[in-house]
Design a protein around this motif. Structure first.
Motif, PDB file in Angstrom:
ATOM      1  N   ALA A  72      38.875  24.612 -10.816  1.00  0.00           N
ATOM      2  CA  ALA A  72      39.074  23.184 -11.062  1.00  0.00           C
ATOM      3  C   ALA A  72      39.774  22.942 -12.384  1.00  0.00           C
ATOM      4  O   ALA A  72      39.201  23.175 -13.453  1.00  0.00           O
ATOM      5  CB  ALA A  72      37.722  22.451 -11.045  1.00  0.00           C
ATOM      6  N   ASN A  73      41.016  22.481 -12.302  1.00  0.00           N
ATOM      7  CA  ASN A  73      41.699  21.905 -13.459  1.00  0.00           C
ATOM      8  C   ASN A  73      41.954  20.445 -13.100  1.00  0.00           C
ATOM      9  O   ASN A  73      43.050  20.069 -12.697  1.00  0.00           O
ATOM     10  CB  ASN A  73      42.999  22.638 -13.757  1.00  0.00           C
ATOM     11  CG  ASN A  73      43.627  22.184 -15.068  1.00  0.00           C
ATOM     12  OD1 ASN A  73      43.206  21.195 -15.659  1.00  0.00           O
ATOM     13  ND2 ASN A  73      44.646  22.893 -15.522  1.00  0.00           N
ATOM     14  N   LEU A  74      40.922  19.625 -13.184  1.00  0.00           N
ATOM     15  CA  LEU A  74      40.952  18.255 -12.682  1.00  0.00           C
ATOM     16  C   LEU A  74      40.941  17.233 -13.811  1.00  0.00           C
ATOM     17  O   LEU A  74      40.470  16.105 -13.630  1.00  0.00           O
ATOM     18  CB  LEU A  74      39.755  18.020 -11.750  1.00  0.00           C
ATOM     19  CG  LEU A  74      39.698  18.936 -10.513  1.00  0.00           C
ATOM     20  CD1 LEU A  74      38.473  18.609  -9.664  1.00  0.00           C
ATOM     21  CD2 LEU A  74      40.967  18.795  -9.680  1.00  0.00           C
ATOM     22  N   SER A  75      41.457  17.615 -14.971  1.00  0.00           N
ATOM     23  CA  SER A  75      41.612  16.638 -16.046  1.00  0.00           C
ATOM     24  C   SER A  75      42.714  15.652 -15.675  1.00  0.00           C
ATOM     25  O   SER A  75      43.580  15.938 -14.832  1.00  0.00           O
ATOM     26  CB  SER A  75      41.933  17.341 -17.359  1.00  0.00           C
ATOM     27  OG  SER A  75      43.206  17.971 -17.283  1.00  0.00           O
ATOM     28  N   SER A  76      42.697  14.496 -16.292  1.00  0.00           N
ATOM     29  CA  SER A  76      43.719  13.483 -16.022  1.00  0.00           C
ATOM     30  C   SER A  76      43.922  12.649 -17.281  1.00  0.00           C
ATOM     31  O   SER A  76      43.288  12.881 -18.317  1.00  0.00           O
ATOM     32  CB  SER A  76      43.310  12.608 -14.832  1.00  0.00           C
ATOM     33  OG  SER A  76      42.083  11.947 -15.080  1.00  0.00           O
TER      34      SER A  76
ATOM     35  N   GLN B 217      44.415  15.477 -21.473  1.00  0.00           N
ATOM     36  CA  GLN B 217      43.892  16.678 -20.820  1.00  0.00           C
ATOM     37  C   GLN B 217      42.370  16.727 -20.919  1.00  0.00           C
ATOM     38  O   GLN B 217      41.781  17.707 -21.374  1.00  0.00           O
ATOM     39  CB  GLN B 217      44.525  17.939 -21.425  1.00  0.00           C
ATOM     40  CG  GLN B 217      46.025  18.042 -21.153  1.00  0.00           C
ATOM     41  CD  GLN B 217      46.675  19.227 -21.800  1.00  0.00           C
ATOM     42  OE1 GLN B 217      46.741  19.318 -23.022  1.00  0.00           O
ATOM     43  NE2 GLN B 217      47.159  20.176 -20.996  1.00  0.00           N
ATOM     44  N   ALA B 218      41.747  15.646 -20.485  1.00  0.00           N
ATOM     45  CA  ALA B 218      40.290  15.519 -20.505  1.00  0.00           C
ATOM     46  C   ALA B 218      39.826  15.001 -19.148  1.00  0.00           C
ATOM     47  O   ALA B 218      40.597  14.402 -18.391  1.00  0.00           O
ATOM     48  CB  ALA B 218      39.840  14.579 -21.615  1.00  0.00           C
ATOM     49  N   TYR B 219      38.546  15.220 -18.856  1.00  0.00           N
ATOM     50  CA  TYR B 219      37.999  14.799 -17.564  1.00  0.00           C
ATOM     51  C   TYR B 219      37.673  13.314 -17.589  1.00  0.00           C
ATOM     52  O   TYR B 219      37.022  12.806 -18.511  1.00  0.00           O
ATOM     53  CB  TYR B 219      36.770  15.640 -17.206  1.00  0.00           C
ATOM     54  CG  TYR B 219      37.189  16.949 -16.575  1.00  0.00           C
ATOM     55  CD1 TYR B 219      37.060  17.173 -15.213  1.00  0.00           C
ATOM     56  CD2 TYR B 219      37.785  17.941 -17.353  1.00  0.00           C
ATOM     57  CE1 TYR B 219      37.491  18.358 -14.634  1.00  0.00           C
ATOM     58  CE2 TYR B 219      38.227  19.123 -16.782  1.00  0.00           C
ATOM     59  CZ  TYR B 219      38.079  19.331 -15.423  1.00  0.00           C
ATOM     60  OH  TYR B 219      38.531  20.496 -14.846  1.00  0.00           O
ATOM     61  N   GLU B 220      38.158  12.631 -16.558  1.00  0.00           N
ATOM     62  CA  GLU B 220      37.955  11.206 -16.381  1.00  0.00           C
ATOM     63  C   GLU B 220      37.326  10.960 -15.015  1.00  0.00           C
ATOM     64  O   GLU B 220      37.005  11.892 -14.289  1.00  0.00           O
ATOM     65  CB  GLU B 220      39.280  10.458 -16.551  1.00  0.00           C
ATOM     66  CG  GLU B 220      39.922  10.675 -17.919  1.00  0.00           C
ATOM     67  CD  GLU B 220      41.248   9.949 -18.095  1.00  0.00           C
ATOM     68  OE1 GLU B 220      41.541   9.536 -19.218  1.00  0.00           O
ATOM     69  OE2 GLU B 220      41.979   9.798 -17.085  1.00  0.00           O
ATOM     70  N   ASP B 221      37.178   9.695 -14.649  1.00  0.00           N
ATOM     71  CA  ASP B 221      36.467   9.352 -13.414  1.00  0.00           C
ATOM     72  C   ASP B 221      37.025  10.012 -12.156  1.00  0.00           C
ATOM     73  O   ASP B 221      36.243  10.455 -11.295  1.00  0.00           O
ATOM     74  CB  ASP B 221      36.440   7.837 -13.232  1.00  0.00           C
ATOM     75  CG  ASP B 221      35.500   7.157 -14.225  1.00  0.00           C
ATOM     76  OD1 ASP B 221      34.630   7.856 -14.785  1.00  0.00           O
ATOM     77  OD2 ASP B 221      35.639   5.944 -14.433  1.00  0.00           O
ATOM     78  N   PRO B 222      38.359  10.123 -11.968  1.00  0.00           N
ATOM     79  CA  PRO B 222      38.849  10.750 -10.735  1.00  0.00           C
ATOM     80  C   PRO B 222      38.365  12.185 -10.543  1.00  0.00           C
ATOM     81  O   PRO B 222      37.878  12.543  -9.462  1.00  0.00           O
ATOM     82  CB  PRO B 222      40.376  10.676 -10.879  1.00  0.00           C
ATOM     83  CG  PRO B 222      40.599   9.476 -11.748  1.00  0.00           C
ATOM     84  CD  PRO B 222      39.470   9.508 -12.745  1.00  0.00           C
ATOM     85  N   GLY B 223      38.504  13.011 -11.576  1.00  0.00           N
ATOM     86  CA  GLY B 223      38.032  14.392 -11.467  1.00  0.00           C
ATOM     87  C   GLY B 223      36.534  14.471 -11.293  1.00  0.00           C
ATOM     88  O   GLY B 223      36.018  15.302 -10.530  1.00  0.00           O
TER      89      GLY B 223
ATOM     90  N   PHE C  88      38.518  21.841 -20.225  1.00  0.00           N
ATOM     91  CA  PHE C  88      37.124  21.393 -20.170  1.00  0.00           C
ATOM     92  C   PHE C  88      36.833  20.494 -21.370  1.00  0.00           C
ATOM     93  O   PHE C  88      36.092  20.856 -22.292  1.00  0.00           O
ATOM     94  CB  PHE C  88      36.231  22.635 -20.159  1.00  0.00           C
ATOM     95  CG  PHE C  88      34.812  22.424 -19.713  1.00  0.00           C
ATOM     96  CD1 PHE C  88      34.395  21.245 -19.127  1.00  0.00           C
ATOM     97  CD2 PHE C  88      33.891  23.446 -19.893  1.00  0.00           C
ATOM     98  CE1 PHE C  88      33.084  21.069 -18.726  1.00  0.00           C
ATOM     99  CE2 PHE C  88      32.568  23.294 -19.489  1.00  0.00           C
ATOM    100  CZ  PHE C  88      32.172  22.091 -18.919  1.00  0.00           C
ATOM    101  N   ASN C  89      37.423  19.300 -21.349  1.00  0.00           N
ATOM    102  CA  ASN C  89      37.273  18.319 -22.420  1.00  0.00           C
ATOM    103  C   ASN C  89      36.696  17.025 -21.856  1.00  0.00           C
ATOM    104  O   ASN C  89      36.908  16.695 -20.681  1.00  0.00           O
ATOM    105  CB  ASN C  89      38.634  18.000 -23.068  1.00  0.00           C
ATOM    106  CG  ASN C  89      39.201  19.162 -23.852  1.00  0.00           C
ATOM    107  OD1 ASN C  89      38.481  19.860 -24.556  1.00  0.00           O
ATOM    108  ND2 ASN C  89      40.505  19.384 -23.730  1.00  0.00           N
TER     109      ASN C  89
END
Length: 437
Positions: free
Chosen positions: A28-32, A36-42, A59-60
């Motif tokens: 999983a590289n699902l940052s947005s 380059q941090a994780y938000e609601d979509p990921g 992984f931020n």
């Protein structure tokens, strides 16, 4: 399984001959967004698919600590590790306890390393996992990175346990040189995940295979059909999850149609399932300890021959209370920066494995313990424990290099003490050499 954490992904076809349990592993590289941090979509995608183990990149989290991100995306019972010192760190998330973890230096790129973890999955074998994020748009560097990961795995991991490597490889095609290198020690391109349309590409435009879950040969034996969502949709080779093509998003709530295509979302989630045997094998011979130090009768003045205790060798440098020692009282008390324990000399002809019992005593920030091995004429780090378990427990196994002749354990105090017990190394050995100076 841990109570209350059962997911929507159920067992499918299985290669397991013994009663087993399905585990799911995701890259999983699902940052947005812009940073380059994780938000609601990921987070929504992770919540919907409920993977058991995630090899995660970038992984931020900008809304709070990573613990809050893990709780939001997976639940409060999940464990995680993250590499240090990277602006876009790799990490591992697991529904089962992480026994040991760390990072291996990626000498081919400057802003991230390879993150690894040993996970206590169901059954008698551990899962040894590596999360990688290879160089973008440079196939030669990617191949060199793959070779380096292979060398780390060969030297540092136990071939008797399961192995998986995965994450964002940034590979432009399935026949990239790095994939051929990974194939030399993994089942890298066996069972190719795809979406419902058969598309196995994982970048956001869906034209390149960036993201991979690559099991070792033994784990690959137990590859299983992945069933996703409340309708248990079967994906025989695993899934490339794209919210824009998934058949019915009501089955994978709370995912929204646009989640896989929002600004800054450059990758799709990739997930496979494995139905691993959990019945216990035939009893194994008792381990042969090359080092087995329990500090017995330390309070009475007993000291094992050849061991050194710097600023922690007094008879009252012990913990004897119930719960403050390992297999038997007492445990050794380390209560100041500079407290150092050195083993007697030994020699490993083959790779060994270190375990020890530890407990942080006092406050949440008990301090850190650096473990080093003496080999190739120098002291080199084996592991560093930054937050000893507050309830006490056995840590490891940590790999120890062939040729090692001694260990030392050095304590740096923060606001508490450390209880240390049951320092053990298992491996074949030859008679002890001269002591290390």
């Amino acid at each position: 399984m841990l109570a209350g954490l059962a997911g929507l992904i159920l067992a499918g076809s299985s290669a397991s001959l013994l009663p087993g349990e399905v585990i799911t592993i995701m890259a999983a590289n699902l940052s947005s967004g812009k940073h380059q941090a994780y938000e609601d979509p990921g987070i929504r995608i992770l919540r919907a698919l409920k993977p058991d183990v995630v090899l995660i990149q970038e992984f931020n989290y900008e809304r709070g600590p990573l613990r809050a991100l893990v709780a939001a995306a997976f639940g409060p019972g999940y464990y995680y590790m993250v590499e240090k010192g990277s602006p876009i760190p790799n990490g591992v998330v697991s529904r089962w306890p992480i026994i040991s973890s760390g990072q291996w230096e990626d000498t081919h790129i400057g802003n991230r390393d390879f993150a690894w973890a040993v996970i206590d999955i169901p059954g008698e074998k551990h899962l040894q996992a590596v999360s990688v994020h290879l160089k973008s748009r440079n196939s030669g560097t990617q191949d060199n990175e793959a070779r380096l990961v292979g060398e780390y795995v060969r030297v540092r991991f136990d071939p008797g346990h399961y192995i998986v490597v995965g994450g964002d490889l940034n590979t432009a095609s399935r026949d990239a040189a790095a994939i051929g290198t990974f194939e030399t020690f993994l089942a890298a391109d066996d069972h190719t995940p795809a979406d419902r349309n058969g598309n196995s590409n994982t970048n956001e435009p869906r034209n390149k295979p960036y993201d991979w879950v690559m099991p070792g040969r033994e784990l690959n034996r137990y590859h299983a059909t992945l069933h996703v969502g409340t309708a248990d949709r079967p994906y025989p080779d695993g899934i490339v999850f794209d919210s824009r093509v998934y058949p019915d998003l009501s089955e994978v709530a709370p995912v929204r149609y646009e989640d896989s295509g929002v600004f800054g979302m450059q990758h799709m989630a990739v997930m496979k399932a494995f139905d691993i045997p959990v019945s216990p094998p035939a009893p194994s011979p008792a381990p042969r300890y090359i080092v087995n130090e329990g500090f017995d009768d330390f309070q009475l003045g007993a000291r094992s021959s050849g061991w050194d205790f710097i600023d922690c060798g007094r008879n009252n440098d012990i913990y004897a209370y119930p719960g403050y020692h390992g297999s038997a009282a007492p445990a050794l008390q380390l209560n100041a920066t500079g407290d150092v324990v050195g083993t007697a000399a030994f020699r490993l002809e083959k790779a060994g494995h270190l375990t020890f019992w530890a407990r942080g005593v006092g406050t949440e920030s008990a301090g850190s313990l650096l473990v080093e091995e003496f080999y190739d004429a120098a002291w080199k780090a084996v592991t560093a424990v930054d937050t000893p378990p507050a309830a006490g427990g056995t840590l490891g196994p940590f790999p120890v290099n062939p040729g090692t002749t001694a260990l030392r354990l050095s304590y740096a105090r923060n606001r508490g003490n450390l209880a240390l017990d049951d320092v053990r190394i298992t491996a074949p050995a030859t008679p002890a050499p001269s002591p290390v100076s």
